[in-house]
Motif scaffolding. Structure first.
Motif, PDB file in Angstrom:
ATOM      1  N   ILE A   1      -4.411   8.663  -1.752  1.00 60.15           N
ATOM      2  CA  ILE A   1      -5.426   9.008  -2.764  1.00 60.15           C
ATOM      3  C   ILE A   1      -5.483   7.888  -3.807  1.00 60.15           C
ATOM      4  O   ILE A   1      -4.458   7.524  -4.385  1.00 60.15           O
ATOM      5  N   GLY A   2      -6.655   7.339  -4.006  1.00 65.89           N
ATOM      6  CA  GLY A   2      -6.839   6.309  -5.039  1.00 65.89           C
ATOM      7  C   GLY A   2      -7.824   6.834  -6.072  1.00 65.89           C
ATOM      8  O   GLY A   2      -8.933   7.243  -5.723  1.00 65.89           O
TER       9      GLY A   2
ATOM     10  N   SER B   1       0.884  -1.167   0.000  1.00 64.98           N
ATOM     11  CA  SER B   1       0.000   0.000   0.000  1.00 64.98           C
ATOM     12  C   SER B   1       0.921   1.217   0.000  1.00 64.98           C
ATOM     13  O   SER B   1       1.957   1.210   0.679  1.00 64.98           O
ATOM     14  N   THR B   2       0.560   2.239  -0.751  1.00 60.96           N
ATOM     15  CA  THR B   2       1.432   3.429  -0.783  1.00 60.96           C
ATOM     16  C   THR B   2       1.494   4.079   0.606  1.00 60.96           C
ATOM     17  O   THR B   2       2.499   4.679   0.963  1.00 60.96           O
ATOM     18  N   ASN B   3       0.419   3.925   1.397  1.00 63.53           N
ATOM     19  CA  ASN B   3       0.470   4.463   2.771  1.00 63.53           C
ATOM     20  C   ASN B   3       1.523   3.704   3.591  1.00 63.53           C
ATOM     21  O   ASN B   3       2.259   4.303   4.384  1.00 63.53           O
TER      22      ASN B   3
ATOM     23  N   TRP C   1      -9.213  -1.928  -1.126  1.00 68.25           N
ATOM     24  CA  TRP C   1      -9.272  -0.972  -2.244  1.00 68.25           C
ATOM     25  C   TRP C   1      -8.644  -1.644  -3.460  1.00 68.25           C
ATOM     26  O   TRP C   1      -7.441  -1.923  -3.489  1.00 68.25           O
TER      27      TRP C   1
ATOM     28  N   GLY D   1     -11.167   7.765  -3.773  1.00 71.02           N
ATOM     29  CA  GLY D   1     -11.309   7.670  -2.316  1.00 71.02           C
ATOM     30  C   GLY D   1     -10.031   8.174  -1.661  1.00 71.02           C
ATOM     31  O   GLY D   1      -8.943   8.044  -2.230  1.00 71.02           O
TER      32      GLY D   1
ATOM     33  N   ASN E   1     -14.898  11.576   2.266  1.00 70.66           N
ATOM     34  CA  ASN E   1     -13.618  11.317   1.611  1.00 70.66           C
ATOM     35  C   ASN E   1     -13.709  10.812   0.176  1.00 70.66           C
ATOM     36  O   ASN E   1     -12.766  10.207  -0.313  1.00 70.66           O
TER      37      ASN E   1
ATOM     38  N   GLN F   1      -1.095  -2.000  -6.135  1.00 69.38           N
ATOM     39  CA  GLN F   1      -0.924  -2.287  -4.705  1.00 69.38           C
ATOM     40  C   GLN F   1      -1.459  -3.700  -4.447  1.00 69.38           C
ATOM     41  O   GLN F   1      -2.483  -4.096  -5.009  1.00 69.38           O
TER      42      GLN F   1
ATOM     43  N   LYS G   1     -18.456   6.619  -7.809  1.00 73.09           N
ATOM     44  CA  LYS G   1     -17.182   6.906  -7.132  1.00 73.09           C
ATOM     45  C   LYS G   1     -16.010   6.781  -8.099  1.00 73.09           C
ATOM     46  O   LYS G   1     -15.847   5.773  -8.770  1.00 73.09           O
TER      47      LYS G   1
ATOM     48  N   GLY H   1      -4.077  -2.687  -1.058  1.00 70.39           N
ATOM     49  CA  GLY H   1      -4.649  -1.344  -1.013  1.00 70.39           C
ATOM     50  C   GLY H   1      -5.832  -1.347  -0.059  1.00 70.39           C
ATOM     51  O   GLY H   1      -6.622  -2.286  -0.043  1.00 70.39           O
ATOM     52  N   ARG H   2      -5.915  -0.325   0.751  1.00 64.51           N
ATOM     53  CA  ARG H   2      -7.031  -0.303   1.706  1.00 64.51           C
ATOM     54  C   ARG H   2      -7.702   1.059   1.763  1.00 64.51           C
ATOM     55  O   ARG H   2      -7.125   2.083   1.413  1.00 64.51           O
ATOM     56  N   GLY H   3      -8.955   1.002   2.224  1.00 63.63           N
ATOM     57  CA  GLY H   3      -9.731   2.219   2.350  1.00 63.63           C
ATOM     58  C   GLY H   3     -10.124   2.450   3.793  1.00 63.63           C
ATOM     59  O   GLY H   3      -9.542   1.846   4.710  1.00 63.63           O
ATOM     60  N   ARG H   4     -11.102   3.315   4.003  1.00 66.26           N
ATOM     61  CA  ARG H   4     -11.575   3.581   5.366  1.00 66.26           C
ATOM     62  C   ARG H   4     -12.108   2.295   5.957  1.00 66.26           C
ATOM     63  O   ARG H   4     -12.607   1.419   5.247  1.00 66.26           O
TER      64      ARG H   4
HETATM   65  C1  BTN Z   1     -11.805   4.893   0.709  1.00 71.29           C
HETATM   66  O1  BTN Z   1     -12.568   5.183  -0.208  1.00 71.29           O
HETATM   67  O2  BTN Z   1     -12.208   4.260   1.706  1.00 71.29           O
HETATM   68  C2  BTN Z   1     -10.375   5.361   0.648  1.00 71.29           C
HETATM   69  C3  BTN Z   1      -9.570   4.654  -0.391  1.00 71.29           C
HETATM   70  C4  BTN Z   1      -8.135   5.110  -0.429  1.00 71.29           C
HETATM   71  C5  BTN Z   1      -7.286   4.324  -1.398  1.00 71.29           C
HETATM   72  C6  BTN Z   1      -5.903   4.875  -1.522  1.00 71.29           C
HETATM   73  S1  BTN Z   1      -4.997   4.175  -2.865  1.00 71.29           S
HETATM   74  C7  BTN Z   1      -3.536   4.939  -2.297  1.00 71.29           C
HETATM   75  C8  BTN Z   1      -3.532   4.789  -0.790  1.00 71.29           C
HETATM   76  N1  BTN Z   1      -3.005   3.494  -0.407  1.00 71.29           N
HETATM   77  C9  BTN Z   1      -3.921   2.714   0.165  1.00 71.29           C
HETATM   78  O3  BTN Z   1      -3.737   1.561   0.585  1.00 71.29           O
HETATM   79  N2  BTN Z   1      -5.083   3.385   0.255  1.00 71.29           N
HETATM   80  C10 BTN Z   1      -4.997   4.712  -0.309  1.00 71.29           C
END
Ligand code: BTN
Length: 236
Positions: free
Chosen positions: A123-124, A12-14, A46, A107, A96, A35, A104, A38-41
């Motif tokens: 930011i995705g 994940s970039t985070n 993601w 996110g 968000n 990723q 959408k 990748g994850r979201g809220r």
């Molecule tokens: C959401 O809608 O819940 C937020 C999604 C955020 C996705 C971005 S992609 C880049 C960064 N790295 C992640 O793992 N998540 C965010």
């Protein structure tokens, strides 16, 4: 301009950004083509296949009190950037999301680390994807789907960073009113009757404003005002 570190694939970039700030780098952007986690809220998955923009901006923040503004800044910077490259008007959905034609397209996941005094803004954006899996296809779109064109992800990320830094200056100068005004201009949420699912309950009412703590202000059906701090909203 923030220095961009680009990767083919990361979890994940985070997460990558966390590794960087632990090494002492303070202001930067991480960009990845895909990723694996990748994850979201709320730790939601993601989808992060090739074709999307996956980027995290990292800042040193002595005071994290107003950090919720960074999420708003990321959404409005994305909407402005979409306008610039495609001419289309995207809308920001509290707290968000960015929507294009009510679906959408982006996110934002902001995370803070108080001990290290860091904030990460993930930011995705759905850019060049042609379709989405069944579960999310109805509610998701991409720039490619909307315009039948492909876009340079690197170019888009640079435009977003430029717009973000502009608003970030307002944030640093505590000019929060300016950020709220721009957010309201792009808002999909304000003025709509919405249902909000929060951890403490479900509320229905008119979303009539956003307050200085970035809470959504609802006028409930019984006339009471409810400030919503966190939750998922849908227009009813
Ligand atoms: C959401 O809608 O819940 C937020 C999604 C955020 C996705 C971005 S992609 C880049 C960064 N790295 C992640 O793992 N998540 C965010």
């Amino acid at each position: 301009m923030l220095k961009i570190y680009s990767f083919k694939t990361v979890t994940s970039t985070n997460e990558k950004a966390k590794e960087f700030f632990k090494k002492g780098v303070s202001r930067f952007a991480i960009l990845a083509e895909t990723q694996t986690k990748g994850r979201g809220r709320f730790n939601r998955h993601w989808l992060s296949d090739l074709g999307g923009l996956y980027m995290t901006l990292a800042f040193k923040e002595g005071n994290l009190d107003a950090v919720r503004y960074l999420t708003l800044i990321a959404s409005i910077s994305t909407a402005e950037s979409i306008k610039k490259i495609s001419g289309l008007t995207a809308e920001v959905k509290w707290p968000n999301d960015v929507l294009l034609n009510n679906k959408k397209i982006c996110g934002v996941l902001t995370e803070t680390f108080s001990k290290e005094k860091r904030a990460l803004v993930g930011i995705g954006i759905n850019v060049n994807q042609k379709k989405f899996p069944k579960g999310i296809a109805r509610k998701s779109t991409s720039l490619k789907i909307e315009t039948h064109k492909s876009y340079s992800i690197r170019e888009l990320s640079k435009i977003i960073i430029k717009n973000f830094e502009l608003h970030y200056n307002y944030y640093k100068n505590k000019n929060y009113k300016k950020i709220l005004a721009v957010w309201k201009r792009y808002s999909h949420t304000i003025g709509k009757k919405v249902k909000v699912i929060t951890l403490s309950g479900v509320y229905t009412g008119e979303a009539f404003d956003i307050d200085s703590n970035c809470n959504l202000m609802l006028r409930l059906n019984n006339g009471r005002i409810k400030r919503i701090n966190e939750g998922d909203i849908s227009v009813v």
